[in-house]
Motif scaffolding. Structure first.
Motif, PDB file in Angstrom:
ATOM      1  N   THR A 149       0.812  -1.219   0.000  1.00 16.93           N
ATOM      2  CA  THR A 149       0.000   0.000   0.000  1.00 16.93           C
ATOM      3  C   THR A 149       0.843   1.265   0.000  1.00 16.93           C
ATOM      4  O   THR A 149       0.308   2.352  -0.156  1.00 16.93           O
ATOM      5  CB  THR A 149      -0.924   0.021   1.232  1.00 16.93           C
ATOM      6  N   ARG A 150       2.153   1.148   0.175  1.00 13.80           N
ATOM      7  CA  ARG A 150       3.037   2.321   0.172  1.00 13.80           C
ATOM      8  C   ARG A 150       3.754   2.341  -1.179  1.00 13.80           C
ATOM      9  O   ARG A 150       4.865   1.854  -1.321  1.00 13.80           O
ATOM     10  CB  ARG A 150       4.005   2.232   1.357  1.00 13.80           C
ATOM     11  N   LEU A 151       3.098   2.938  -2.176  1.00 12.59           N
ATOM     12  CA  LEU A 151       3.571   2.829  -3.559  1.00 12.59           C
ATOM     13  C   LEU A 151       4.173   4.150  -4.035  1.00 12.59           C
ATOM     14  O   LEU A 151       3.762   4.722  -5.043  1.00 12.59           O
ATOM     15  CB  LEU A 151       2.408   2.408  -4.475  1.00 12.59           C
ATOM     16  N   HIS A 152       5.147   4.646  -3.312  1.00  7.76           N
ATOM     17  CA  HIS A 152       5.843   5.859  -3.720  1.00  7.76           C
ATOM     18  C   HIS A 152       7.005   5.486  -4.648  1.00  7.76           C
ATOM     19  O   HIS A 152       7.533   4.388  -4.599  1.00  7.76           O
ATOM     20  CB  HIS A 152       6.369   6.616  -2.497  1.00  7.76           C
ATOM     21  N   GLU A 153       7.383   6.393  -5.500  1.00  3.29           N
ATOM     22  CA  GLU A 153       8.486   6.199  -6.445  1.00  3.29           C
ATOM     23  C   GLU A 153       8.311   4.921  -7.263  1.00  3.29           C
ATOM     24  O   GLU A 153       9.231   4.116  -7.404  1.00  3.29           O
ATOM     25  CB  GLU A 153       9.828   6.188  -5.703  1.00  3.29           C
ATOM     26  N   ARG A 229      13.525  -0.487 -11.228  1.00  2.00           N
ATOM     27  CA  ARG A 229      14.130   0.374 -10.205  1.00  2.00           C
ATOM     28  C   ARG A 229      13.074   1.166  -9.440  1.00  2.00           C
ATOM     29  O   ARG A 229      12.169   1.751 -10.041  1.00  2.00           O
ATOM     30  CB  ARG A 229      15.140   1.336 -10.862  1.00  2.00           C
ATOM     31  N   PHE A 230      13.227   1.195  -8.115  1.00  2.00           N
ATOM     32  CA  PHE A 230      12.373   1.979  -7.240  1.00  2.00           C
ATOM     33  C   PHE A 230      13.263   2.918  -6.436  1.00  2.00           C
ATOM     34  O   PHE A 230      14.041   2.474  -5.597  1.00  2.00           O
ATOM     35  CB  PHE A 230      11.573   1.073  -6.306  1.00  2.00           C
ATOM     36  N   GLY A 231      13.147   4.208  -6.711  1.00  2.00           N
ATOM     37  CA  GLY A 231      14.015   5.178  -6.063  1.00  2.00           C
ATOM     38  C   GLY A 231      15.319   5.342  -6.822  1.00  2.00           C
ATOM     39  O   GLY A 231      15.702   4.503  -7.634  1.00  2.00           O
ATOM     40  N   ALA A 232      15.995   6.456  -6.561  1.00  4.81           N
ATOM     41  CA  ALA A 232      17.249   6.774  -7.246  1.00  4.81           C
ATOM     42  C   ALA A 232      18.416   6.164  -6.488  1.00  4.81           C
ATOM     43  O   ALA A 232      18.701   6.530  -5.345  1.00  4.81           O
ATOM     44  CB  ALA A 232      17.418   8.288  -7.352  1.00  4.81           C
ATOM     45  N   VAL A 233      19.078   5.210  -7.098  1.00  2.85           N
ATOM     46  CA  VAL A 233      20.196   4.522  -6.448  1.00  2.85           C
ATOM     47  C   VAL A 233      21.387   5.475  -6.329  1.00  2.85           C
ATOM     48  O   VAL A 233      21.784   6.123  -7.293  1.00  2.85           O
ATOM     49  CB  VAL A 233      20.601   3.267  -7.240  1.00  2.85           C
ATOM     50  N   VAL A 253      11.221  -0.222   4.712  1.00  2.00           N
ATOM     51  CA  VAL A 253      12.426   0.590   4.505  1.00  2.00           C
ATOM     52  C   VAL A 253      12.133   1.522   3.325  1.00  2.00           C
ATOM     53  O   VAL A 253      12.728   1.406   2.257  1.00  2.00           O
ATOM     54  CB  VAL A 253      13.668  -0.292   4.216  1.00  2.00           C
ATOM     55  N   PRO A 254      11.191   2.444   3.496  1.00  2.70           N
ATOM     56  CA  PRO A 254      10.631   3.152   2.341  1.00  2.70           C
ATOM     57  C   PRO A 254      11.575   4.144   1.674  1.00  2.70           C
ATOM     58  O   PRO A 254      11.330   4.544   0.539  1.00  2.70           O
ATOM     59  CB  PRO A 254       9.424   3.880   2.935  1.00  2.70           C
ATOM     60  N   MET A 255      12.643   4.545   2.352  1.00  6.44           N
ATOM     61  CA  MET A 255      13.543   5.517   1.737  1.00  6.44           C
ATOM     62  C   MET A 255      14.756   4.875   1.066  1.00  6.44           C
ATOM     63  O   MET A 255      15.577   5.566   0.480  1.00  6.44           O
ATOM     64  CB  MET A 255      14.033   6.523   2.788  1.00  6.44           C
ATOM     65  N   MET A 256      14.884   3.550   1.141  1.00  4.94           N
ATOM     66  CA  MET A 256      16.042   2.893   0.522  1.00  4.94           C
ATOM     67  C   MET A 256      15.744   2.576  -0.944  1.00  4.94           C
ATOM     68  O   MET A 256      14.734   1.954  -1.253  1.00  4.94           O
ATOM     69  CB  MET A 256      16.405   1.603   1.252  1.00  4.94           C
ATOM     70  N   PRO A 257      16.607   2.973  -1.873  1.00  2.00           N
ATOM     71  CA  PRO A 257      16.419   2.596  -3.283  1.00  2.00           C
ATOM     72  C   PRO A 257      16.541   1.084  -3.445  1.00  2.00           C
ATOM     73  O   PRO A 257      17.327   0.439  -2.737  1.00  2.00           O
ATOM     74  CB  PRO A 257      17.566   3.315  -4.006  1.00  2.00           C
ATOM     75  N   MET A 258      15.749   0.533  -4.383  1.00  2.00           N
ATOM     76  CA  MET A 258      15.731  -0.919  -4.546  1.00  2.00           C
ATOM     77  C   MET A 258      15.689  -1.316  -6.008  1.00  2.00           C
ATOM     78  O   MET A 258      15.154  -0.582  -6.850  1.00  2.00           O
ATOM     79  CB  MET A 258      14.547  -1.522  -3.793  1.00  2.00           C
ATOM     80  N   LEU A 259      16.242  -2.496  -6.289  1.00  2.00           N
ATOM     81  CA  LEU A 259      16.336  -3.039  -7.639  1.00  2.00           C
ATOM     82  C   LEU A 259      15.688  -4.416  -7.654  1.00  2.00           C
ATOM     83  O   LEU A 259      16.033  -5.274  -6.845  1.00  2.00           O
ATOM     84  CB  LEU A 259      17.794  -3.171  -8.072  1.00  2.00           C
ATOM     85  N   ARG A 344      18.797   6.107   8.617  1.00  2.00           N
ATOM     86  CA  ARG A 344      18.698   6.843   7.347  1.00  2.00           C
ATOM     87  C   ARG A 344      17.483   6.449   6.523  1.00  2.00           C
ATOM     88  O   ARG A 344      16.847   7.305   5.897  1.00  2.00           O
ATOM     89  CB  ARG A 344      19.976   6.597   6.537  1.00  2.00           C
ATOM     90  N   PHE A 345      17.123   5.159   6.530  1.00  2.00           N
ATOM     91  CA  PHE A 345      16.145   4.680   5.557  1.00  2.00           C
ATOM     92  C   PHE A 345      14.828   4.176   6.140  1.00  2.00           C
ATOM     93  O   PHE A 345      13.844   4.066   5.411  1.00  2.00           O
ATOM     94  CB  PHE A 345      16.757   3.544   4.730  1.00  2.00           C
ATOM     95  N   MET A 346      14.781   3.851   7.433  1.00  2.00           N
ATOM     96  CA  MET A 346      13.557   3.290   7.993  1.00  2.00           C
ATOM     97  C   MET A 346      12.697   4.378   8.619  1.00  2.00           C
ATOM     98  O   MET A 346      13.193   5.388   9.103  1.00  2.00           O
ATOM     99  CB  MET A 346      13.877   2.230   9.058  1.00  2.00           C
ATOM    100  N   LEU A 347      11.383   4.135   8.607  1.00  2.00           N
ATOM    101  CA  LEU A 347      10.458   4.961   9.356  1.00  2.00           C
ATOM    102  C   LEU A 347      10.302   4.372  10.749  1.00  2.00           C
ATOM    103  O   LEU A 347      10.171   3.155  10.902  1.00  2.00           O
ATOM    104  CB  LEU A 347       9.082   4.994   8.667  1.00  2.00           C
ATOM    105  N   THR A 348      10.310   5.203  11.749  1.00  2.55           N
ATOM    106  CA  THR A 348      10.008   4.713  13.093  1.00  2.55           C
ATOM    107  C   THR A 348       8.519   4.434  13.186  1.00  2.55           C
ATOM    108  O   THR A 348       7.718   5.006  12.445  1.00  2.55           O
ATOM    109  CB  THR A 348      10.416   5.757  14.143  1.00  2.55           C
ATOM    110  N   PRO A 349       8.091   3.512  14.085  1.00  2.00           N
ATOM    111  CA  PRO A 349       6.678   3.138  14.144  1.00  2.00           C
ATOM    112  C   PRO A 349       5.724   4.311  14.298  1.00  2.00           C
ATOM    113  O   PRO A 349       4.637   4.303  13.747  1.00  2.00           O
ATOM    114  CB  PRO A 349       6.640   2.205  15.366  1.00  2.00           C
ATOM    115  N   ASP A 350       6.128   5.350  15.031  1.00  4.01           N
ATOM    116  CA  ASP A 350       5.210   6.484  15.236  1.00  4.01           C
ATOM    117  C   ASP A 350       5.053   7.342  13.994  1.00  4.01           C
ATOM    118  O   ASP A 350       4.159   8.170  13.913  1.00  4.01           O
ATOM    119  CB  ASP A 350       5.695   7.344  16.405  1.00  4.01           C
ATOM    120  N   ARG A 351       5.942   7.139  12.989  1.00  3.74           N
ATOM    121  CA  ARG A 351       5.850   7.918  11.747  1.00  3.74           C
ATOM    122  C   ARG A 351       5.219   7.121  10.615  1.00  3.74           C
ATOM    123  O   ARG A 351       4.983   7.654   9.538  1.00  3.74           O
ATOM    124  CB  ARG A 351       7.251   8.366  11.309  1.00  3.74           C
TER     125      ARG A 351
END
Length: 353
Positions: A149-153, A229-233, A253-259, A344-351
């Motif tokens: 459900t978190r379909l950013h980038e 690719r998801f996000g800019a590596v 880990v929504p801010m980490m670029p992935m392949l 750097r890349f993970m969201l904390t549970p409260d966020r």
């Protein structure tokens, strides 16, 4: 050629709403008309397409007018202008919608461009051009039903409502909705596509939303070394096999670029981005996945890249997400990342939303 265009435009009048839903997908039906911003599929209400009426003449179905510019035309013009296609490609798309065979070849004296070979990078680029963003489509529903459900980038994903499926052997060709994923090289140029045909009736626990056909996933074009690719590596990234696997990791880990390399063999051969310094390798828990995982880690370390394994609790990370839940997956991944990458890349549970 003009006679062919006129015949195609006339035939398309019987499928006016289907053409609009595919090529003017940012619009909507209101009464007898389809309203959208312009012929380039911009959201708005300036351009209106008549959906009902005769096949020709005044008030014919498929006729459109842009009130802002005064432009007007027919459905074949929409197909051509919305996709910025040459006439031959627009006519090919019209025949696909109409389920018509290709025209008989004409003498071209070397002047006509050859058709793109089936499965070639050029054919992949053409299919990508006539696909649409996933927002509001069956592709988005499919991903949501897989827990994604978190379909950013996710600009590398598109949807085609009537993508050809050719069975092995001599079975009849079908058209089915499909999730389309762009395979790109390190310069973000499309080299191939991956198609996941979807069950038009919705999600079911056996196929997990995929179409009930022998091979609901197929790739085309040049895949070796490349990836979805998801996000800019940049300096840190994660790589794995399936699209759903990597999107599952992006849930926690929504801010980490992935392949996504799409298969074990292609994961083992993936090319490293120039600035990559650390690579997390997502393992699929099967023999092929284990081999690919080990090969890629060895290759990365030989290239001077810090390579760190990520292991699922079940068969893959989408299994973990669906069956164990997002919180359990997040806690497991937190233990496998380096502390600086957690920050750097993970969201904390409260966020997390």
């Amino acid at each position: 050629m003009r006679q062919d265009a006129s015949d195609l435009a006339r035939r398309l009048t019987r499928h006016a709403e289907a053409v609009c839903r595919i090529h003017l997908s940012n619009g909507r039906r209101e009464g007898r008309y389809w309203l959208v911003g312009d012929v380039k599929n911009t959201p708005g209400r300036s351009l209106f397409v008549r959906l009902t009426g005769a096949e020709s003449g005044k008030g014919a179905a498929g006729k459109w007018t842009d009130a802002a510019t005064g432009e007007h035309g027919d459905l074949l013009d929409i197909i051509q202008m919305a996709g910025s296609l040459p006439f031959r490609d627009a006519a090919r798309e019209a025949r696909r919608i109409l389920s018509l065979p290709p025209p008989l070849p004409e003498p071209d004296h070397g002047l006509r461009r050859a058709a793109a070979p089936t499965g070639s990078p050029e054919a992949a680029q053409r299919l990508w051009a006539i696909s649409q963003p996933i927002a509001g489509t069956l592709a988005e529903i499919y991903l949501h039903q897989r827990g994604l459900t978190r379909l950013h980038e996710t600009a590398s994903l598109r949807f085609h409502p009537r993508c050809y499926f050719r069975p092995e052997g001599h079975g009849p060709t079908e058209t089915l909705p499909a999730l389309i994923a762009a395979v790109t090289n390190r310069d973000r140029c499309i080299t191939g596509l991956h198609r996941t045909w979807l069950n038009p009736s919705g999600f079911d626990p056996v196929t997990l939303g995929k179409a009930a056909i022998d091979t609901p996933r197929r790739a085309m074009g040049d895949l070796l070394g490349h990836a979805v690719r998801f996000g800019a590596v940049d300096d840190v990234a994660a790589a794995g096999e399936g699209i759903e696997t990597m999107l599952s990791l992006r849930m926690v880990v929504p801010m980490m670029p992935m392949l996504s390399a799409l298969s074990a063999a292609h994961l083992a051969a993936i090319l490293f981005p120039a600035r990559l310094r650390r690579l997390y390798v997502a393992r699929d828990d099967d023999p092929a996945g284990n081999t690919a995982h080990d090969t890629l880690i060895d290759r990365a370390r030989e290239a001077g890249i810090d390579a760190i394994p990520l292991a699922p609790a079940l068969g893959d990370f989408n299994d973990d997400l669906r069956l164990l839940g997002e919180d359990t997956l997040r806690a497991a991944i937190r233990l496998q990342l380096l502390p600086q990458d957690v920050a750097r890349f993970m969201l904390t549970p409260d966020r997390v939303r």
